[in-house]
Design a protein around this motif. Structure first.
Motif, mmCIF file in Angstrom:
data_model
loop_
_atom_site.group_PDB
_atom_site.id
_atom_site.type_symbol
_atom_site.label_atom_id
_atom_site.label_comp_id
_atom_site.label_asym_id
_atom_site.label_seq_id
_atom_site.Cartn_x
_atom_site.Cartn_y
_atom_site.Cartn_z
ATOM 1 N N ASN A 2 0.880 -1.264 -0.026
ATOM 2 C CA ASN A 2 0.092 0.041 0.075
ATOM 3 C C ASN A 2 1.003 1.309 0.198
ATOM 4 O O ASN A 2 0.752 2.185 -0.636
ATOM 5 C CB ASN A 2 -0.918 -0.085 1.216
ATOM 6 N N ILE A 3 1.645 1.295 0.839
ATOM 7 C CA ILE A 3 2.723 2.386 0.767
ATOM 8 C C ILE A 3 3.561 2.622 -0.413
ATOM 9 O O ILE A 3 3.638 3.786 -0.975
ATOM 10 C CB ILE A 3 3.839 2.380 2.022
ATOM 11 N N LEU A 4 4.063 1.534 -1.137
ATOM 12 C CA LEU A 4 4.651 1.505 -2.339
ATOM 13 C C LEU A 4 3.760 2.251 -3.502
ATOM 14 O O LEU A 4 4.249 2.931 -4.149
ATOM 15 C CB LEU A 4 5.579 0.164 -2.710
ATOM 16 N N SER A 5 2.560 1.616 -3.459
ATOM 17 C CA SER A 5 1.644 2.067 -4.428
ATOM 18 C C SER A 5 1.421 3.294 -4.352
ATOM 19 O O SER A 5 1.288 4.295 -5.269
ATOM 20 C CB SER A 5 0.350 1.280 -4.509
ATOM 21 N N ASN A 6 1.198 3.985 -3.172
ATOM 22 C CA ASN A 6 1.268 5.729 -2.744
ATOM 23 C C ASN A 6 2.317 6.343 -3.490
ATOM 24 O O ASN A 6 2.114 7.416 -3.862
ATOM 25 C CB ASN A 6 0.943 5.976 -1.258
ATOM 26 N N VAL A 7 3.400 5.745 -2.904
ATOM 27 C CA VAL A 7 4.644 6.464 -3.517
ATOM 28 C C VAL A 7 4.565 6.571 -4.943
ATOM 29 O O VAL A 7 4.831 7.751 -5.560
ATOM 30 C CB VAL A 7 6.093 5.969 -3.022
ATOM 31 N N ILE A 8 4.418 5.255 -5.759
ATOM 32 C CA ILE A 8 4.503 5.584 -7.308
ATOM 33 C C ILE A 8 3.322 6.211 -7.998
ATOM 34 O O ILE A 8 3.624 7.163 -8.720
ATOM 35 C CB ILE A 8 4.522 3.994 -7.658
ATOM 36 N N VAL A 9 2.313 6.364 -7.228
ATOM 37 C CA VAL A 9 1.208 7.363 -7.824
ATOM 38 C C VAL A 9 1.437 8.723 -7.412
ATOM 39 O O VAL A 9 1.372 9.356 -8.386
ATOM 40 C CB VAL A 9 -0.145 6.975 -7.055
ATOM 41 N N ASP A 10 2.175 9.114 -6.307
ATOM 42 C CA ASP A 10 2.701 10.455 -6.098
ATOM 43 C C ASP A 10 3.589 10.929 -7.031
ATOM 44 O O ASP A 10 3.635 11.894 -7.782
ATOM 45 C CB ASP A 10 3.358 10.498 -4.402
ATOM 46 N N LEU A 11 4.648 9.857 -7.499
ATOM 47 C CA LEU A 11 5.583 10.161 -8.212
ATOM 48 C C LEU A 11 5.088 10.073 -10.012
ATOM 49 O O LEU A 11 5.650 11.125 -10.483
ATOM 50 C CB LEU A 11 6.641 8.812 -8.315
ATOM 51 N N LEU A 12 3.792 9.587 -10.183
ATOM 52 C CA LEU A 12 3.356 9.709 -11.469
ATOM 53 C C LEU A 12 2.664 11.140 -11.575
ATOM 54 O O LEU A 12 2.191 11.614 -12.348
ATOM 55 C CB LEU A 12 2.503 8.541 -11.736
ATOM 56 N N GLY A 13 2.277 11.789 -10.161
ATOM 57 C CA GLY A 13 1.533 12.950 -10.331
ATOM 58 C C GLY A 13 0.224 13.096 -10.357
ATOM 59 O O GLY A 13 -0.609 13.975 -10.805
ATOM 60 N N TYR A 25 -4.842 1.470 -7.407
ATOM 61 C CA TYR A 25 -5.183 0.074 -7.796
ATOM 62 C C TYR A 25 -4.609 -0.799 -8.512
ATOM 63 O O TYR A 25 -4.118 -1.817 -8.371
ATOM 64 C CB TYR A 25 -6.709 0.018 -7.752
ATOM 65 N N GLY A 26 -4.417 0.091 -9.740
ATOM 66 C CA GLY A 26 -3.615 -0.547 -11.048
ATOM 67 C C GLY A 26 -2.258 -0.901 -10.483
ATOM 68 O O GLY A 26 -1.619 -1.914 -10.937
ATOM 69 N N VAL A 27 -1.516 0.257 -10.064
ATOM 70 C CA VAL A 27 -0.116 -0.154 -9.310
ATOM 71 C C VAL A 27 -0.180 -1.081 -8.358
ATOM 72 O O VAL A 27 0.813 -1.912 -8.483
ATOM 73 C CB VAL A 27 0.292 1.352 -8.611
ATOM 74 N N GLN A 28 -0.943 -1.182 -7.606
ATOM 75 C CA GLN A 28 -1.236 -2.602 -6.564
ATOM 76 C C GLN A 28 -1.241 -3.892 -7.086
ATOM 77 O O GLN A 28 -0.544 -4.946 -6.887
ATOM 78 C CB GLN A 28 -2.294 -2.352 -5.561
ATOM 79 N N ILE A 29 -2.087 -3.720 -8.280
ATOM 80 C CA ILE A 29 -2.128 -5.212 -9.175
ATOM 81 C C ILE A 29 -0.842 -5.342 -9.731
ATOM 82 O O ILE A 29 -0.171 -6.441 -9.976
ATOM 83 C CB ILE A 29 -3.316 -5.057 -10.028
ATOM 84 N N LEU A 30 -0.143 -4.354 -10.331
ATOM 85 C CA LEU A 30 1.078 -4.455 -11.049
ATOM 86 C C LEU A 30 2.178 -4.982 -10.226
ATOM 87 O O LEU A 30 2.856 -6.077 -10.171
ATOM 88 C CB LEU A 30 1.439 -3.415 -11.901
#
Length: 171
Positions: A2-13, A25-30
């Motif tokens: 969950n934390i990692l997917s939040n960080v990635i979504v933040d980086l993607l803006g 959700y998409g990042v979590q599935i990936l």
């Protein structure tokens, strides 16, 4: 995860709350799919069993994706369960070949029965399950017969997960 997917979504803006949840959700599935892939490939490489790992992944993913079954309550539990199932495929079954083959045939029939009679599984998923459950073992047996044991074990494991999923639905 969950934390990692939040960080990635933040980086993607993605800051829009509606968009953010979808991308998270998409990042979590990936990340989940990637971790499952690595959980099989890394030990396969370490123990010089890459072909076995690839056959396991192909069989497990292509059949399980369409027929459903038990799901763990967290990614960590899923990864541990997935690794345990894969590790069990390395047990020697030669002494129990007849019993193993009977379990395999029983599992094939069971997967087909559960999938085809489940009213919540779409027709397309039922069709893909039927195709994959016959096509994959046939292809492996034709091209790499020494690895058919991993297909058989994977089918048995998928059936066990289906039964666990059905049993969980009854409670």
């Amino acid at each position: 995860m969950n934390i990692l997917s939040n960080v990635i979504v933040d980086l993607l803006g993605y800051n829009n709350p509606e968009e953010r949840d979808i991308y998270k959700y998409g990042v979590q599935i990936l990340l989940s799919d990637l971790s499952n892939f690595l959980i099989i490939i890394v030990p396969s490489l370490i123990f010089n069993k890459l072909s076995e790992g690839i056959v396991f992944l192909i069989t497990f993913i292509s059949i399980r994706r369409y027929c459903g079954g038990f799901h763990c309550s967290s990614c960590l539990r899923c990864n541990i369960t997935f690794l345990m199932i894969f590790t069990l495929s390395f047990l020697p079954y030669g002494k129990y070949a007849l019993q193993f083959n009977i379990c395999y045939i029983f599992s094939l029939v069971g997967i087909l029965y559960i999938t085809l009679t489940d009213e919540f599984i779409e027709y397309e998923f039922k069709k893909k399950t039927v195709i994959n459950i016959f096509l994959i073992p046939l292809a492996i047996n034709l091209f790499i017969p020494s690895l058919i044991i991993y297909v058989k074990f994977t089918v048995i494991a998928i059936y066990a997960l289906l039964l666990l999923g059905k049993w969980g639905d009854l409670q």
